[in-house]
Design an enzyme around this catalytic site. Structure first.
Site, short mmCIF file in Angstrom:
data_model
loop_
_atom_site.label_atom_id
_atom_site.label_comp_id
_atom_site.label_asym_id
_atom_site.label_seq_id
_atom_site.Cartn_x
_atom_site.Cartn_y
_atom_site.Cartn_z
N GLY A 144 7.53 7.63 -2.99
CA GLY A 144 7.69 8.91 -2.93
C GLY A 144 6.59 9.61 -2.59
O GLY A 144 5.58 9.15 -2.18
N GLU A 204 10.25 9.43 3.10
CA GLU A 204 9.23 8.55 2.08
C GLU A 204 9.57 7.02 1.95
O GLU A 204 8.90 6.17 1.97
CB GLU A 204 9.07 9.17 0.90
CG GLU A 204 8.25 10.55 0.90
CD GLU A 204 6.80 10.28 1.13
OE1 GLU A 204 6.33 9.32 0.92
OE2 GLU A 204 6.23 11.45 1.27
N GLU A 212 6.93 4.15 2.96
CA GLU A 212 6.45 3.49 1.92
C GLU A 212 7.01 2.09 1.95
O GLU A 212 6.39 1.44 1.27
CB GLU A 212 6.39 4.17 0.82
CG GLU A 212 5.68 5.34 0.70
CD GLU A 212 5.25 6.09 -0.58
OE1 GLU A 212 3.93 6.43 -0.59
OE2 GLU A 212 5.92 5.78 -1.28
N ASP A 250 2.89 19.05 -17.29
CA ASP A 250 1.81 18.00 -17.06
C ASP A 250 2.21 16.66 -16.60
O ASP A 250 1.57 15.58 -16.71
CB ASP A 250 1.16 17.86 -18.41
CG ASP A 250 0.35 19.10 -18.65
OD1 ASP A 250 -0.22 20.00 -18.10
OD2 ASP A 250 0.42 19.51 -20.14
N GLU A 293 1.07 -1.50 -1.12
CA GLU A 293 1.91 -2.70 -1.18
C GLU A 293 3.22 -2.31 -1.87
O GLU A 293 3.18 -1.58 -2.67
CB GLU A 293 1.26 -3.61 -2.03
CG GLU A 293 1.73 -5.07 -2.62
CD GLU A 293 1.07 -5.63 -3.48
OE1 GLU A 293 1.42 -6.79 -3.92
OE2 GLU A 293 0.00 -5.34 -4.03
#
Lengths: 229, 229
Positions: free
Chosen positions: B46, B62, B66, B84, B115
């Site tokens: 992401g 993404e 990735e 948070d 990776e």
DNA sequence: TCAAAAGTGTTCTATTTACACCCATGT
DNA sequence: ACATGGGTGTAAATAGAACACTTTTGA
């Protein structure tokens, strides 16, 4: 004008589809926008997410501010992020849907500027932004939800009759349901507690009142129970 | 550092739960983070949403960057917005889940720095951020989806046997299924086209290969058809 | 006494479950 | 020839669908 970032950022809003049920029609609570864009158009209640509040908190806050509603059933629906859904700038909106009981309908007079009003699902006026799409998806979700989870009670008074419950299912699903089969099925779950009270409303036999047993439901749910109508 | 706003804004990211199936276990594609926070920890693929792309586009971009995956089944899952969840600053993440066919597994070697590796759902390492929660919710969603919509085929090769399909259902739902009842049910929908080919893999009777008929399914879906296992 | 909604059971049909053996192949 | 997974049908149980009359009340 004092918050600076390396890359441009979308604005974040929440929008709420508030469902109600008056015994006949499924209703949706809309507000009339007091400011541009879409000034004076009807829209879903909602507004910007503050950086120090969660999304759920933002949705509840906006509901209180714009409609006076609080402590309602609220669930995240979907996030809308097409580029031009807001004419001003890039706005991503996390949509929620809420279910409110009739007793709370009266509270729905807005404390904020904009006017708030219930519309039957069959007579929704043109809506601002992509709110018609959001409403459409919310309705589909509600239909699905109602058939496999006992959320209908969130739209009824604490004490209700089986006929009221059936009318609700019929209004949401848009179908006619057989009275005897419906009652058999609903009672078979053993989640409705018959009260010592009856509802007298008109020149006919009074109706048994029930209440939903959320404690028992939670116990059943943990065992993988499904409430399927 | 040139984009300024009147109020502080959350950063927007997308995260993808990528499911695969190797014939035995349900698998999830994870990447090892190359940069802080959670450097060297495993995480869901992401990244940040750009202001000029939709959420779906961001998720697909993404995935390509990735993991090298493209043209996969992709659906929005839920939006996570607790305060948070990212130690750096307020980050709201729109989670997606993807289903990829075994043929695409090989593509999954990352073109980006980090990776990428498949993990069986039963042996997921500790994950960065709130990604364990996201994965948990994605799995629940996949289980639900699989039981009422024919998405299992997105996890199988274009040509597959009924046993492969059954193994998939068993792996995702975590249950044993009766072979005869499963076949009867699945074939009753009339959405699987038997091919003239068979699969020979081992010292036993070869298995009939089928393919899914998406055209027929779309026609049925419009008529309110439900694929329920 | 009448109109209006509440309440109630049975039969039939469809669906789901449980269950065991033969088949075709590679080694 | 044997081990391995592929393939098949039936009976019993359960769930769903269809359907009509009596009850209680207020006016």
């Amino acid at each position: 004008m004092k918050h600076t970032y390396q890359y441009p950022r979308a604005a974040l809003t929440v929008d709420c589809v508030v469902f109600g049920f008056d015994g006949g029609d499924l209703q949706v609570l809309l507000i009339r926008r007091a400011i541009p864009p879409f000034k004076d158009h009807w829209a879903l209640p909602g507004g910007f997410v503050r950086v120090e509040e969660t999304l759920d908190e933002a949705a509840r806050r906006e509901l209180v501010e714009e409609t006076g509603l609080k402590d309602v059933f609220l669930e995240q629906l979907y996030t809308f992020g097409t580029i031009d859904r807001d004419p001003r700038e890039r706005v991503v909106s996390i949509a929620y849907y809420a279910l409110v009981k009739p007793a709370d309908h009266t509270t729905a007079a807005s404390t904020d500027a904009a006017e708030a009003r219930w519309y039957p699902i069959t007579g929704i006026p043109p809506l601002a932004f992509d709110h018609a799409t959001i409403l459409d998806i919310a309705l589909k979700r509600l239909r699905g939800k109602l058939t496999y989870q006992p959320v209908g009670f969130e739209l009824l008074p604490a004490k209700f009759t089986l006929t009221q419950l059936q009318r609700l299912y019929e209004a949401v699903l848009g179908t006619e349901i057989d009275k005897r089969n419906f009652r058999k099925k609903v009672l078979s779950f053993d989640l409705l507690i018959p009260l010592k009270e009856q509802l007298r409303d008109g020149p006919h036999r009074p109706a048994q009142l029930f209440r939903f047993d959320p404690v028992k439901y939670e116990r059943l749910k943990k065992k993988g129970f499904l409430f399927e109508i």
